[in-house]
Motif scaffolding. Sequence first.
Motif, mmCIF file in Angstrom:
data_model
loop_
_atom_site.group_PDB
_atom_site.id
_atom_site.type_symbol
_atom_site.label_atom_id
_atom_site.label_comp_id
_atom_site.label_asym_id
_atom_site.label_seq_id
_atom_site.Cartn_x
_atom_site.Cartn_y
_atom_site.Cartn_z
ATOM 1 N N UNK A 294 200.926 7.201 32.026
ATOM 2 C CA UNK A 294 200.159 8.374 31.610
ATOM 3 C C UNK A 294 200.219 9.491 32.636
ATOM 4 N N UNK A 295 200.194 9.129 33.922
ATOM 5 C CA UNK A 295 200.293 10.128 34.997
ATOM 6 C C UNK A 295 201.648 10.830 34.979
ATOM 7 N N UNK A 296 202.721 10.087 34.710
ATOM 8 C CA UNK A 296 204.059 10.656 34.713
ATOM 9 C C UNK A 296 204.328 11.502 33.465
ATOM 10 N N UNK A 297 203.701 11.136 32.356
ATOM 11 C CA UNK A 297 203.912 11.879 31.113
ATOM 12 C C UNK A 297 203.133 13.184 31.087
ATOM 13 N N UNK A 298 202.073 13.273 31.872
ATOM 14 C CA UNK A 298 201.170 14.419 31.774
ATOM 15 C C UNK A 298 201.755 15.752 32.243
ATOM 16 N N UNK A 299 202.383 15.848 33.423
ATOM 17 C CA UNK A 299 202.855 17.171 33.875
ATOM 18 C C UNK A 299 203.807 17.878 32.913
ATOM 19 N N UNK A 300 204.834 17.181 32.359
ATOM 20 C CA UNK A 300 205.692 17.886 31.400
ATOM 21 C C UNK A 300 204.934 18.372 30.166
ATOM 22 N N UNK A 301 203.961 17.573 29.723
ATOM 23 C CA UNK A 301 203.166 17.977 28.565
ATOM 24 C C UNK A 301 202.317 19.199 28.902
ATOM 25 N N UNK A 302 201.718 19.207 30.093
ATOM 26 C CA UNK A 302 200.889 20.343 30.508
ATOM 27 C C UNK A 302 201.726 21.612 30.641
ATOM 28 N N UNK A 304 204.332 22.242 28.826
ATOM 29 C CA UNK A 304 204.795 22.622 27.485
ATOM 30 C C UNK A 304 203.682 23.247 26.645
ATOM 31 N N UNK A 305 202.500 22.616 26.636
ATOM 32 C CA UNK A 305 201.443 23.087 25.734
ATOM 33 C C UNK A 305 200.232 23.657 26.472
ATOM 34 N N UNK A 306 200.218 23.570 27.792
ATOM 35 C CA UNK A 306 199.097 24.126 28.543
ATOM 36 C C UNK A 306 198.158 23.059 29.069
ATOM 37 N N UNK A 307 197.385 23.447 30.092
ATOM 38 C CA UNK A 307 196.480 22.506 30.748
ATOM 39 C C UNK A 307 195.325 22.102 29.847
ATOM 40 N N UNK A 308 194.738 23.046 29.154
ATOM 41 C CA UNK A 308 193.538 22.768 28.363
ATOM 42 C C UNK A 308 193.845 21.867 27.161
ATOM 43 N N UNK A 309 194.941 22.151 26.462
ATOM 44 C CA UNK A 309 195.303 21.319 25.308
ATOM 45 C C UNK A 309 195.677 19.907 25.764
ATOM 46 N N UNK A 310 196.359 19.810 26.908
ATOM 47 C CA UNK A 310 196.737 18.490 27.423
ATOM 48 C C UNK A 310 195.502 17.662 27.753
ATOM 49 N N UNK A 311 194.531 18.273 28.442
ATOM 50 C CA UNK A 311 193.313 17.538 28.773
ATOM 51 C C UNK A 311 192.561 17.150 27.507
ATOM 52 N N UNK A 312 192.574 18.015 26.504
ATOM 53 C CA UNK A 312 191.903 17.694 25.234
ATOM 54 C C UNK A 312 192.547 16.469 24.582
#
Length: 432
Positions: A294-302, A304-312
């Motif tokens: 989950x830690x490794x998947x998060x930065x590319x997602x953030x 791509x779609x932004x910090x707020x949407x990723x945290x949501x």
Amino acid sequence: MNSTTDRARIARQRTPLNRSQIVGFWGAWAGWTLDGMDSFIYALVLTPALTELLPRSGYAATPGNVGLAGSILFALFLVGWGLSFIWGPLADRFGRTKVLAGTIFTFAIFTGLAATSHNVWELGIYRFIAGVGIGGEWALAGTYVAESWPEDRRKMGAGYLQTGYYAGFFLAAALNYTVGVHFGWRAMFLTGAVPVVIAILVLLRVKESEKWQKAEAGSAPKKPLREILGPAYRRRTWVACALLTIAIIGLWAGAVYEPSAVIQLATRAGMAKGDAIKTASLATGLLSIATILGCLALPPLAERIGRKKTLAIYFTGMAVSIAGAFGWAFYLPNGLAPFIAWLFVLGFFGGNFALFSLWLPEQFETRVRATAFAFCTSFGRFVGAGVNFLLGAAVLQMHTLGVPVALTAIAFVIGLFIIPFAPETKGEVLPQ
């Protein structure tokens, strides 16, 4: 060569890391790994340590006394963890690497000293001071990596850094299986003194971040804590505190009660006590692996779609998986396999912590960054500690751990309504 291909190749190129950046990252990662190891060592050696020390302190080593003393020592550790915000202003004043080395040195020395404890009072003091050191390591390691790595690499650096804490769980379990089994709880605490070497490495081999040096040459604030709570930063400081508090509540609820839940389910399925404990260890390993993913998947997602949407997305995953594991699977007649399956999902979305290592540094200028990071994490630990004790009381009152832990999913639902108030920093460079 096709110009489109050229552009794609150039876009894939990353700024190379120099020697200081590489050594600095591994120093911070190792400190974070040994931080996780130290935290988990206590959980592994609690019962044998208190069984020996309670009689020396004038108390019988009954299960009730062991549980009570363990809770008190855990509370002292959490208070020390929360007081770690003191490292933030020091890092903004004297530099990241010196103070980072100081945090590692503190938790290493006092973890090692715990091996010399003659009674529970000494153990409590050592654990309290070790907590002060451990709590500061995340904020300063995250701040250092964010400031020292190139802009095009620091986001993934945050994800890589966060994996260290969970790697520490594996290291502690491996040490307990080898060192702890043969040499006892004192030897386990002695292994926690090894990070002193990392502290020396950080001091001698790692250069201070250029961003901090430039800020120090400029106008560093004399009272950074007052500044982050002032008009310019007040809103983002308190929003970050709230979001981190929610993340910490979920982490502790899942991590603290997961082994007990697995043992209960395994026993209910007819396993012997020894096999149930082994199953709980395997489930903890699976949870850790999922969190690293989950830690490794998060930065590319953030990115791509932004910090707020990723945290949501991650908060939604936490809410659903906590409710699914503890509110549903835990009460099934044959719930062990479904519960462990939900644990993997819970672990993956527990990687939401990597976002804060990426996002918090983007919200504050260099001159107050370490103070802000340390304050927000410490605030969350204090509130999370209180919720954890309320949760323990609820488990005792309701005679079940499933429903009380499942109710912590509500915190993540509340978090979904708080996220919109946070600033979106996607595409922005780290503020100077």
